[in-house]
Design a protein around this motif. Sequence first.
Motif, PDB file in Angstrom:
ATOM      1  N   THR A 168       0.843  -1.199   0.000  1.00 53.69           N
ATOM      2  CA  THR A 168       0.000   0.000   0.000  1.00 53.69           C
ATOM      3  C   THR A 168       0.872   1.241   0.000  1.00 53.69           C
ATOM      4  OG1 THR A 168      -1.767   1.176   1.157  1.00 53.69           O
ATOM      5  CG2 THR A 168      -0.144   0.032   2.524  1.00 53.69           C
ATOM      6  N   HIS A 169       0.293   2.362  -0.335  1.00 52.82           N
ATOM      7  CA  HIS A 169       1.038   3.609  -0.166  1.00 52.82           C
ATOM      8  C   HIS A 169       0.319   4.518   0.828  1.00 52.82           C
ATOM      9  CE1 HIS A 169      -1.754   4.510  -3.482  1.00 52.82           C
ATOM     10  NE2 HIS A 169      -1.817   5.691  -2.914  1.00 52.82           N
ATOM     11  N   GLU A 170      -0.721   3.987   1.472  1.00 49.34           N
ATOM     12  CA  GLU A 170      -1.467   4.797   2.431  1.00 49.34           C
ATOM     13  C   GLU A 170      -0.989   4.470   3.856  1.00 49.34           C
ATOM     14  OE1 GLU A 170      -5.895   5.020   1.256  1.00 49.34           O
ATOM     15  OE2 GLU A 170      -5.064   3.311   0.176  1.00 49.34           O
ATOM     16  N   PRO A 171      -0.378   5.430   4.529  1.00 48.83           N
ATOM     17  CA  PRO A 171       0.174   5.162   5.872  1.00 48.83           C
ATOM     18  C   PRO A 171      -0.901   4.728   6.869  1.00 48.83           C
ATOM     19  CG  PRO A 171       0.963   7.258   5.004  1.00 48.83           C
ATOM     20  CD  PRO A 171      -0.112   6.803   4.081  1.00 48.83           C
ATOM     21  N   ASP A 172      -2.128   5.297   6.765  1.00 46.92           N
ATOM     22  CA  ASP A 172      -3.139   4.937   7.757  1.00 46.92           C
ATOM     23  C   ASP A 172      -3.586   3.481   7.614  1.00 46.92           C
ATOM     24  OD1 ASP A 172      -4.348   5.639   5.337  1.00 46.92           O
ATOM     25  OD2 ASP A 172      -6.273   6.023   6.310  1.00 46.92           O
ATOM     26  N   ILE A 173      -3.495   2.964   6.381  1.00 49.06           N
ATOM     27  CA  ILE A 173      -3.820   1.555   6.167  1.00 49.06           C
ATOM     28  C   ILE A 173      -2.700   0.688   6.743  1.00 49.06           C
ATOM     29  CG2 ILE A 173      -4.127  -0.230   4.385  1.00 49.06           C
ATOM     30  CD1 ILE A 173      -6.585   1.550   4.714  1.00 49.06           C
ATOM     31  N   ALA A 174      -1.453   1.140   6.543  1.00 49.58           N
ATOM     32  CA  ALA A 174      -0.305   0.398   7.062  1.00 49.58           C
ATOM     33  C   ALA A 174      -0.343   0.291   8.581  1.00 49.58           C
ATOM     34  CB  ALA A 174       0.988   1.062   6.601  1.00 49.58           C
ATOM     35  N   ASN A 175      -0.977   1.256   9.213  1.00 48.90           N
ATOM     36  CA  ASN A 175      -1.078   1.245  10.675  1.00 48.90           C
ATOM     37  C   ASN A 175      -1.857   0.052  11.227  1.00 48.90           C
ATOM     38  OD1 ASN A 175       0.449   3.471  11.200  1.00 48.90           O
ATOM     39  ND2 ASN A 175      -1.296   4.898  11.090  1.00 48.90           N
ATOM     40  N   PHE A 176      -2.635  -0.588  10.363  1.00 46.80           N
ATOM     41  CA  PHE A 176      -3.410  -1.742  10.821  1.00 46.80           C
ATOM     42  C   PHE A 176      -2.600  -3.035  10.751  1.00 46.80           C
ATOM     43  CE2 PHE A 176      -6.906   1.049   9.119  1.00 46.80           C
ATOM     44  CZ  PHE A 176      -7.349   1.455  10.371  1.00 46.80           C
ATOM     45  N   THR A 177      -1.373  -2.957  10.206  1.00 46.13           N
ATOM     46  CA  THR A 177      -0.552  -4.159  10.088  1.00 46.13           C
ATOM     47  C   THR A 177       0.384  -4.254  11.290  1.00 46.13           C
ATOM     48  OG1 THR A 177       1.164  -3.007   8.832  1.00 46.13           O
ATOM     49  CG2 THR A 177      -0.633  -3.990   7.576  1.00 46.13           C
ATOM     50  N   THR A 178       1.152  -5.379  11.348  1.00 45.94           N
ATOM     51  CA  THR A 178       2.020  -5.555  12.506  1.00 45.94           C
ATOM     52  C   THR A 178       3.455  -5.147  12.230  1.00 45.94           C
ATOM     53  OG1 THR A 178       2.448  -7.839  11.876  1.00 45.94           O
ATOM     54  CG2 THR A 178       0.635  -7.450  13.411  1.00 45.94           C
ATOM     55  N   ARG A 179       3.771  -5.005  10.950  1.00 44.43           N
ATOM     56  CA  ARG A 179       5.150  -4.709  10.598  1.00 44.43           C
ATOM     57  C   ARG A 179       5.149  -3.946   9.284  1.00 44.43           C
ATOM     58  NH1 ARG A 179       9.085  -9.582   8.740  1.00 44.43           N
ATOM     59  NH2 ARG A 179      10.812  -8.328   7.911  1.00 44.43           N
ATOM     60  N   SER A 180       6.021  -2.972   9.178  1.00 45.78           N
ATOM     61  CA  SER A 180       6.026  -2.153   7.976  1.00 45.78           C
ATOM     62  C   SER A 180       7.412  -2.125   7.335  1.00 45.78           C
ATOM     63  CB  SER A 180       5.584  -0.723   8.331  1.00 45.78           C
ATOM     64  OG  SER A 180       5.626   0.062   7.174  1.00 45.78           O
ATOM     65  N   ILE A 181       7.444  -2.471   6.048  1.00 35.53           N
ATOM     66  CA  ILE A 181       8.697  -2.408   5.300  1.00 35.53           C
ATOM     67  C   ILE A 181       8.569  -1.265   4.301  1.00 35.53           C
ATOM     68  CG2 ILE A 181      10.199  -3.609   3.653  1.00 35.53           C
ATOM     69  CD1 ILE A 181       9.287  -6.238   4.954  1.00 35.53           C
ATOM     70  N   ARG A 182       9.538  -0.354   4.333  1.00 39.81           N
ATOM     71  CA  ARG A 182       9.496   0.776   3.401  1.00 39.81           C
ATOM     72  C   ARG A 182      10.577   0.615   2.340  1.00 39.81           C
ATOM     73  NH1 ARG A 182       7.124   5.585   4.542  1.00 39.81           N
ATOM     74  NH2 ARG A 182       5.709   5.550   6.334  1.00 39.81           N
ATOM     75  N   LEU A 183      10.177   0.864   1.118  1.00 36.82           N
ATOM     76  CA  LEU A 183      11.111   0.769   0.003  1.00 36.82           C
ATOM     77  C   LEU A 183      11.337   2.147  -0.575  1.00 36.82           C
ATOM     78  CD1 LEU A 183       9.873  -2.276  -2.122  1.00 36.82           C
ATOM     79  CD2 LEU A 183      11.837  -2.202  -0.598  1.00 36.82           C
ATOM     80  N   LYS A 184      12.568   2.362  -1.010  1.00 39.31           N
ATOM     81  CA  LYS A 184      12.831   3.580  -1.777  1.00 39.31           C
ATOM     82  C   LYS A 184      13.947   3.286  -2.759  1.00 39.31           C
ATOM     83  CE  LYS A 184      13.429   8.518  -1.358  1.00 39.31           C
ATOM     84  NZ  LYS A 184      13.925   9.627  -0.552  1.00 39.31           N
TER      85      LYS A 184
END
Lengths: 406, 249
Positions: free
Chosen positions: B203-219
């Motif tokens: 996803t690219h929506e941070p508020d949606i990512a907040n519902f997950t347990t772990r976040s991986i960011r790519l750049k």
Amino acid sequence: MKWYNYLNIAYRALMRNKTRAFLTMLGIIIGIASVIAVISLGAASTNNIRAEIASTGTNMIFINPAQQSRGGINMGRDDAKSLTEKDVEALRSKCQYVTAVSPSVSVSGQLVYGTNNAPTSLQGVDIPFREIRDIKLDKGIFFSQHDVETASKVCLIGKTVVDKLFPGGEDPIGKYIRFKNIPLRIIGVLEEKGQNSMGMDQDNIVYLPYTTVQKRMLAITHFNTIYASATSEEDSELAVAEITKIMRMSHKLQPADEEDFEIFTQAEMLSMISSVTGMLTALLAAVAAISLLVGGIGIMNIMYVTVTERTKEIGLRMSIGARKQYVLVQFLTESVILSLIGGLLGVFLGIIVSYIGSFFLGWDFVLNFGSILLAFGVCFFEGVFFGWYPARKASQLDPIVALRYE
Amino acid sequence: MTNDVLKIEHLTRTFVMGEERVHALRGISFSVKEGEFVSIMGTSGSGKSTLLNILGCLDKPTKGDYLIDGVAVSELDDANLSTLRNRKIGFVFQSYNLLPRTSALEQVELPLLYNATVGGKERRERAKYALEQVGLSDRMHHFPNQLSGGQQQRVAIARALVNDPVMILADEATGNLDTRTSYEVMSLFQSLNAQGKTICFVTHEPDIANFTTRSIRLKDGLIISDTAIKTLSASEALAALPATEDYEL
């Protein structure tokens, strides 16, 4: 992957667009129906002609003078004077495989009765001719041996002649009609026969003793044709061989000489006509087959459109585990189902059309199972052949691209 | 000890465009354990889509290893990759990708049609159960055009669940949905995760990512952060939304 899963997938895909599936099939339906109808009606007409010829006697044999060349000029056969009374007598006395022999000599012209007249052909024949051609009388009598010997001015007339000369419906028996100032007394009316399969009116005929035509009308001593009957259809060939031998003797031909007569049998006529109708049928079937080809191209066209339109679906199927080969088989199955169902409906339509056609033409309905089988074979082949490239195109899609296709 | 459902090591993916070489992924490594709910975030051009394609076995890495459920993907041929997708991965797409004029039940049955080990009766039972799991047991015979966007996405989720995959791969699964419906779908994902499903959520929506347990960011083809996050409850977020009268589930 189980085969019924392929069928299931293809069936579900086709049912999603019933109208289009039907329209695609229509090309095949029409193609197959016309092929089936043409072949079936062709067979029916051939049977009809055969039956007609067989009804006039399959054991009939004709002997005609051969075409003659004099100084390199083909004189045709009408001028030939090679068939004579001597030949007839020889055939009558020496043939084992021939039951009846009759000379025939014809003349055409105008018949007149009162103010009515009719163009017709007069055929002078002998008494055995009645047996050879199985002539039936509507009323009156056939001429007698005495009439033949004395060249009596008597005749038997066909239905068309009756209608033209006696439009008022009076009884023609005993009336005198004139042919070139020769009065002929009508002693019999022939049973109506209608047109033959070549469209010739078989009732526009007058029979009279051959001696009358020879002596009183044409002043000749030869014949145009000698008719004979073989003892049976199977004996036809033996009879022909025998007649050839006797005729050669009668004409005093040396072994090296060419025959100055020609022998035809009804069986030969039959096979000749059959080959003509067979050729016509094949020709029409070829035209119908072209429509089948066009139908196949229709399937290919729609399958291409379908593949493009369903790119996203193909991508999805691949992403949930459909192998390239599954996608190929799915689209191939779809096109084969389309063409086979189209073929099935086409066969039904073709049968209905040929049934109705036979009914209105008065022919016996003939169903050719070979052509039905062939039609299905062609349908299957068309489905695979015309479905192959679109199906291949579908299977070669890249799922990543296909999934994002809009 | 929990198993690694997913293990990526030094993964690179390079596209050759004519003369140019485009490095979409420049060597990334991470692993996902069973029962994790990972969000993969990044702007467009970050290599997010390329990574997703590789994770989904639709594409192969140029270099590096990718193991899914212990199977090395790079060694598989096309046919085996298809089977792998069929058995181990459940896809959920942004645009649902449902077949037109096909009932919800048949949509969900679809992956099982490509699985020869499942018979007709079992297929139907499993499809029904999957639809029950997403709360659509009363919509089984509806066509996509008779379903709302949220319902369509739930049919797609049921389709992803039906083969009992080791991982659900969601690609912007809430991208076409409004906030309330997004939260509902996320709540569904959370409950599936609570039942033990491993989920990778791009996803690219941070508020949606907040519902997950772990976040991986790519750049730019590299991982810039990989953090466990304080998970919010989607159902609570949903309750906190102002009520609307014209909306019915």
